[in-house]
Design a protein around this motif. Structure first.
Motif, mmCIF file in Angstrom:
data_model
loop_
_atom_site.group_PDB
_atom_site.id
_atom_site.type_symbol
_atom_site.label_atom_id
_atom_site.label_comp_id
_atom_site.label_asym_id
_atom_site.label_seq_id
_atom_site.Cartn_x
_atom_site.Cartn_y
_atom_site.Cartn_z
ATOM 1 N N LYS A 1 0.825 -1.210 0.000
ATOM 2 C CA LYS A 1 0.000 0.000 0.000
ATOM 3 C C LYS A 1 0.855 1.255 0.000
ATOM 4 C CE LYS A 1 -0.729 0.235 5.073
ATOM 5 N NZ LYS A 1 -0.127 1.552 5.353
ATOM 6 N N ASN A 2 2.112 1.141 0.483
ATOM 7 C CA ASN A 2 3.019 2.278 0.496
ATOM 8 C C ASN A 2 3.925 2.260 -0.730
ATOM 9 O OD1 ASN A 2 2.907 3.766 3.313
ATOM 10 N ND2 ASN A 2 2.683 1.569 3.734
ATOM 11 N N PRO A 3 4.221 3.433 -1.304
ATOM 12 C CA PRO A 3 5.179 3.489 -2.403
ATOM 13 C C PRO A 3 6.586 3.174 -1.898
ATOM 14 C CG PRO A 3 4.570 5.706 -1.705
ATOM 15 C CD PRO A 3 3.683 4.759 -0.949
ATOM 16 N N THR A 4 7.482 2.826 -2.811
ATOM 17 C CA THR A 4 8.869 2.541 -2.452
ATOM 18 C C THR A 4 9.808 3.496 -3.169
ATOM 19 O OG1 THR A 4 9.068 0.886 -4.211
ATOM 20 C CG2 THR A 4 8.445 0.090 -2.012
ATOM 21 N N MET A 5 10.956 3.746 -2.539
ATOM 22 C CA MET A 5 12.047 4.515 -3.129
ATOM 23 C C MET A 5 13.311 3.676 -2.990
ATOM 24 S SD MET A 5 11.062 7.653 -4.184
ATOM 25 C CE MET A 5 12.547 8.654 -4.119
ATOM 26 N N VAL A 6 14.114 3.623 -4.052
ATOM 27 C CA VAL A 6 15.351 2.844 -4.030
ATOM 28 C C VAL A 6 16.508 3.729 -3.593
ATOM 29 C CG1 VAL A 6 17.021 1.563 -5.425
ATOM 30 C CG2 VAL A 6 14.574 1.250 -5.818
ATOM 31 N N GLY A 7 17.335 3.220 -2.678
ATOM 32 C CA GLY A 7 18.522 3.942 -2.238
ATOM 33 C C GLY A 7 19.734 3.041 -2.188
ATOM 34 N N PHE A 8 20.913 3.635 -2.059
ATOM 35 C CA PHE A 8 22.231 2.993 -2.033
ATOM 36 C C PHE A 8 22.709 2.710 -3.459
ATOM 37 C CE2 PHE A 8 23.002 1.150 2.465
ATOM 38 C CZ PHE A 8 22.328 2.195 3.053
ATOM 39 N N GLY A 9 23.703 3.452 -3.892
ATOM 40 C CA GLY A 9 24.334 3.194 -5.183
ATOM 41 C C GLY A 9 23.808 4.013 -6.341
ATOM 42 N N ILE A 10 22.880 4.935 -6.093
ATOM 43 C CA ILE A 10 22.345 5.771 -7.169
ATOM 44 C C ILE A 10 23.265 6.977 -7.338
ATOM 45 C CG2 ILE A 10 20.302 6.929 -8.084
ATOM 46 C CD1 ILE A 10 19.900 3.949 -7.350
#
Length: 261
Positions: free
Chosen positions: A203-212
């Motif tokens: 139900k919650n959106p996701t954000m990708v982190g580490f290495g961007i």
């Protein structure tokens, strides 16, 4: 609905969040950097609370933390600086740090101060989920703060479901289980991990982190999540001479767009 929820409701994807350490490179540079990032096109910000033993961080962010502490940055000083936050910055702002400084400041005082200066959420990687649920959840919610949980490639489905249940902003999807500062290596395993999370119907959106660190890694991460979080690459920029003049170009390059004048 706070600014985080509003942002995710209004924008479909390719959201860019930028992390930087409060008090680095200079004690009083925090709001100037935040304002410049919004002008450059960042969608939201994560301001790091420096800590002497940042276990999850790589050498770039570790060094920025130590420098910030040497400059005199503390939780109290940061909240003093952030009193003018909402006169200068309108996008969502989160504080990211470790649990020890928060406990020393006092969790109730910390949450109250966040609300007073206009902070929308916090990321505390070493705050145990059960402690948050049992001891602090009511306090966070009372002060309209989103608590952002992190998941890794080894996080079980049961734990991910529990995190989704407890979350009210977004979920921080770590690209790997290593420290910050490693370049994103999207291999078959990582793609499978991203796809698995995307297929869970959270139900919650996701954000990708580490290495961007560039448009290629930002675009790849954004295929599987609402967007991505950039930390070490930007903190590295802040160590360069004339960094303020380079912020617009840095954000534009990440998004693959023209520089915002």
């Amino acid at each position: 609905m706070n600014r985080i929820n509003q942002l995710f409701k209004e924008k479909e994807g390719n959201l860019l969040s930028i992390y930087f350490t409060a008090g680095y490179p200079n004690l009083n540079s925090t709001l100037d950097i935040a304002e410049a990032l919004e002008k450059a096109g960042a969608d939201f910000l994560e301001i790091g609370v420096p800590y002497s033993d940042p276990l999850a961080d790589g050498p770039v962010i570790q060094n920025s933390s130590l420098r910030a502490i040497e400059n005199g940055m503390t939780v109290k000083v940061l909240f003093e600086q952030l009193k003018d936050l909402r006169k200068r910055v309108s996008i969502p702002v989160l504080l990211m740090g470790y649990v020890n400084p928060v406990l020393q400041y006092g969790v109730a005082n910390f949450c109250k101060s966040c609300e007073e200066v206009g902070v929308d959420g916090v990321i505390v990687p070493d705050l145990p989920m059960y402690e948050y649920e049992e001891l602090y959840k009511d306090c966070f919610e009372q002060h309209k703060l989103s608590n952002i949980f992190l998941i890794t490639p080894t996080t079980s489905e049961a734990r991910i479901r529990k995190i989704d249940e407890l979350s009210n902003g977004f979920i921080y999807l770590l690209s790997s289980s290593s420290t910050t500062g490693k370049n994103l290596n999207v291999n078959t395993d990582v793609e499978g991990y991203f796809a698995r999370i995307a297929s869970m119907g959270l139900k919650n959106p996701t954000m990708v982190g580490f290495g961007i660190s560039d448009n290629k890694s930002f675009s790849k991460a954004s295929q599987y999540a609402k967007g991505a979080i950039v930390g070490s690459a930007f903190v590295k920029l802040l160590g360069e001479e004339g960094y303020m003049e380079k912020i617009g170009e840095f954000v534009a390059a990440l998004k693959g767009k023209e520089v915002v004048a």
